[in-house]
Design a protein around this motif. Sequence first.
Motif, PDB file in Angstrom:
ATOM      1  N   ARG A  61       0.902  -1.290   0.070  1.00 50.10           N
ATOM      2  CA  ARG A  61      -0.359  -0.040  -0.004  1.00 50.10           C
ATOM      3  C   ARG A  61       0.708   1.425   0.144  1.00 50.10           C
ATOM      4  O   ARG A  61       0.746   2.362  -0.618  1.00 50.10           O
ATOM      5  CB  ARG A  61      -0.997  -0.095   1.403  1.00 50.10           C
ATOM      6  N   MET A  62       1.943   1.381   0.826  1.00 52.64           N
ATOM      7  CA  MET A  62       2.745   2.173   0.704  1.00 52.64           C
ATOM      8  C   MET A  62       3.561   2.598  -0.448  1.00 52.64           C
ATOM      9  O   MET A  62       3.933   3.848  -0.785  1.00 52.64           O
ATOM     10  CB  MET A  62       3.770   2.442   2.310  1.00 52.64           C
ATOM     11  N   PHE A  63       4.004   1.530  -1.008  1.00 54.05           N
ATOM     12  CA  PHE A  63       4.685   1.650  -1.938  1.00 54.05           C
ATOM     13  C   PHE A  63       4.069   2.123  -3.495  1.00 54.05           C
ATOM     14  O   PHE A  63       4.636   2.739  -4.341  1.00 54.05           O
ATOM     15  CB  PHE A  63       5.468  -0.087  -2.357  1.00 54.05           C
ATOM     16  N   ARG A  96       3.593   6.110  -7.230  1.00 56.26           N
ATOM     17  CA  ARG A  96       2.671   7.018  -8.235  1.00 56.26           C
ATOM     18  C   ARG A  96       3.455   8.497  -7.937  1.00 56.26           C
ATOM     19  O   ARG A  96       3.387   9.150  -9.060  1.00 56.26           O
ATOM     20  CB  ARG A  96       1.218   6.893  -7.553  1.00 56.26           C
ATOM     21  N   TYR A  97       3.582   8.756  -6.713  1.00 54.76           N
ATOM     22  CA  TYR A  97       4.039  10.001  -6.694  1.00 54.76           C
ATOM     23  C   TYR A  97       5.425  10.214  -7.170  1.00 54.76           C
ATOM     24  O   TYR A  97       5.697  11.378  -7.782  1.00 54.76           O
ATOM     25  CB  TYR A  97       4.394  10.462  -5.059  1.00 54.76           C
ATOM     26  N   LEU A  98       6.428   9.276  -7.346  1.00 55.82           N
ATOM     27  CA  LEU A  98       7.447   9.501  -7.831  1.00 55.82           C
ATOM     28  C   LEU A  98       7.509   9.873  -9.486  1.00 55.82           C
ATOM     29  O   LEU A  98       8.288  10.804  -9.971  1.00 55.82           O
ATOM     30  CB  LEU A  98       8.561   8.371  -7.732  1.00 55.82           C
ATOM     31  N   ARG A  99       6.346   9.100 -10.012  1.00 53.69           N
ATOM     32  CA  ARG A  99       6.327   9.348 -11.396  1.00 53.69           C
ATOM     33  C   ARG A  99       5.657  10.708 -11.918  1.00 53.69           C
ATOM     34  O   ARG A  99       5.912  11.213 -12.757  1.00 53.69           O
ATOM     35  CB  ARG A  99       5.268   8.179 -11.837  1.00 53.69           C
ATOM     36  N   ASP A 100       5.061  10.906 -10.817  1.00 57.52           N
ATOM     37  CA  ASP A 100       4.378  12.614 -10.920  1.00 57.52           C
ATOM     38  C   ASP A 100       5.113  13.531 -10.597  1.00 57.52           C
ATOM     39  O   ASP A 100       5.014  14.566 -11.162  1.00 57.52           O
ATOM     40  CB  ASP A 100       3.112  12.531 -10.314  1.00 57.52           C
ATOM     41  N   ALA A 101       6.012  13.425  -9.510  1.00 57.67           N
ATOM     42  CA  ALA A 101       6.797  14.699  -9.223  1.00 57.67           C
ATOM     43  C   ALA A 101       8.208  14.666  -9.877  1.00 57.67           C
ATOM     44  O   ALA A 101       8.642  15.667  -9.877  1.00 57.67           O
ATOM     45  CB  ALA A 101       6.948  14.466  -7.606  1.00 57.67           C
ATOM     46  N   PHE A 102       8.715  13.735 -10.467  1.00 53.99           N
ATOM     47  CA  PHE A 102       9.793  13.676 -11.073  1.00 53.99           C
ATOM     48  C   PHE A 102      10.007  13.254 -12.252  1.00 53.99           C
ATOM     49  O   PHE A 102       9.206  12.492 -12.900  1.00 53.99           O
ATOM     50  CB  PHE A 102      10.843  12.672 -10.411  1.00 53.99           C
ATOM     51  N   PRO A 152       5.396  -6.564  -9.454  1.00 58.29           N
ATOM     52  CA  PRO A 152       6.680  -6.425 -10.170  1.00 58.29           C
ATOM     53  C   PRO A 152       6.779  -4.715 -10.594  1.00 58.29           C
ATOM     54  O   PRO A 152       7.929  -4.159 -11.050  1.00 58.29           O
ATOM     55  CB  PRO A 152       6.669  -7.361 -11.078  1.00 58.29           C
ATOM     56  N   ASP A 153       5.554  -4.161 -11.050  1.00 61.62           N
ATOM     57  CA  ASP A 153       5.557  -2.796 -11.734  1.00 61.62           C
ATOM     58  C   ASP A 153       5.907  -1.806 -10.701  1.00 61.62           C
ATOM     59  O   ASP A 153       6.351  -0.573 -11.198  1.00 61.62           O
ATOM     60  CB  ASP A 153       4.107  -2.488 -12.552  1.00 61.62           C
TER      61      ASP A 153
END
Length: 322
Positions: free
Chosen positions: A128-130, A135-141, A167-168
């Motif tokens: 859940r945390m990952f 999702r945040y890493l993809r949006d923010a960086f 795995p994704d």
Amino acid sequence: MSQTTQSRAAFAAAAERFAGPLYRQWCATAGAETGFDDRTFTAFAAYGVDFGDWHAAQRLLRATSLDLRLDDGEQALAAYFPVLDGTMAPDNRSYQLWTERLRDRRGPIGRLLQEHPLPRNDPAAGVRMFRLADRYLRDAFAGPVAVELVAVGAAAGLELVADSFEPDLFAGQHISARRGYDLHPLDARQPDVMQRMLAQLEPEEVDVQERILRAAQLVDEQDIVVSRRDAFDVVAAEGFGFGRLPIVFGSSFLCMVEERTRMDELMRARHAEGIWISAEVVGVLRAVTDDPALADTPAGAPALRLAHYRAGELLTEIVQVD
């Protein structure tokens, strides 16, 4: 209210708390009993079982499960526990076998009740945390990020390999390290430790048991270490997270500490950036954020919070109620 009445009320309340049929049937039957008290349950008050609420029933059931596990499932009662390869459906005989086991005052259940329970450390909380972090890493960086995963209150460190179950997760990112910290770390390679962790499961949670065992195997294969250190000291140390983005995360961590805002304060005090993710119930997260997502939500509902800090500034806060 007499102790007998209290114990029956505790079991009646517990019948609505469990998902599986075996514990639900036992609790409903115990709650509906009438007549003379043979002290099957109330005698355990001497072992610290407080029948003030349903958790007393939960403690007795978990002690029963651990008793069966430590006995290698040789007792007839184990036939009703799918997690112990049992195949029999709940029936009156199962309840009779259980209460007979409790009546054995020389048996191990009283001793097991006095031991400190171990967390189940289900990697599902890490998933859940990952998911939120990914999702945040993809949006923010704009591109890949060098990430250090840091689990606090890590227990056996099983949440550190949660991405192996999807795995994704973190695809394209570079995970430079996986570290865990706990004041009382657990070594899941020890059979006795693992059995105590698994005793927290309900009898029907075979899939959860398989996930925990698989995670423990991955932690061993990847030589992931959970160090005996204070998590706050780790984050406050000079050089923490240098050259990479630390993602500090914890499940049911804040509910175990007195200063629930301290991790946010430490992350804010750092010159570099870092992400802090907590998985807690709504009532706990209300101590660290006034996000409107928590308003008018039951205090016991599970929720996630992500806080991204950089150079003393809170860049982003995401609160998600499950």
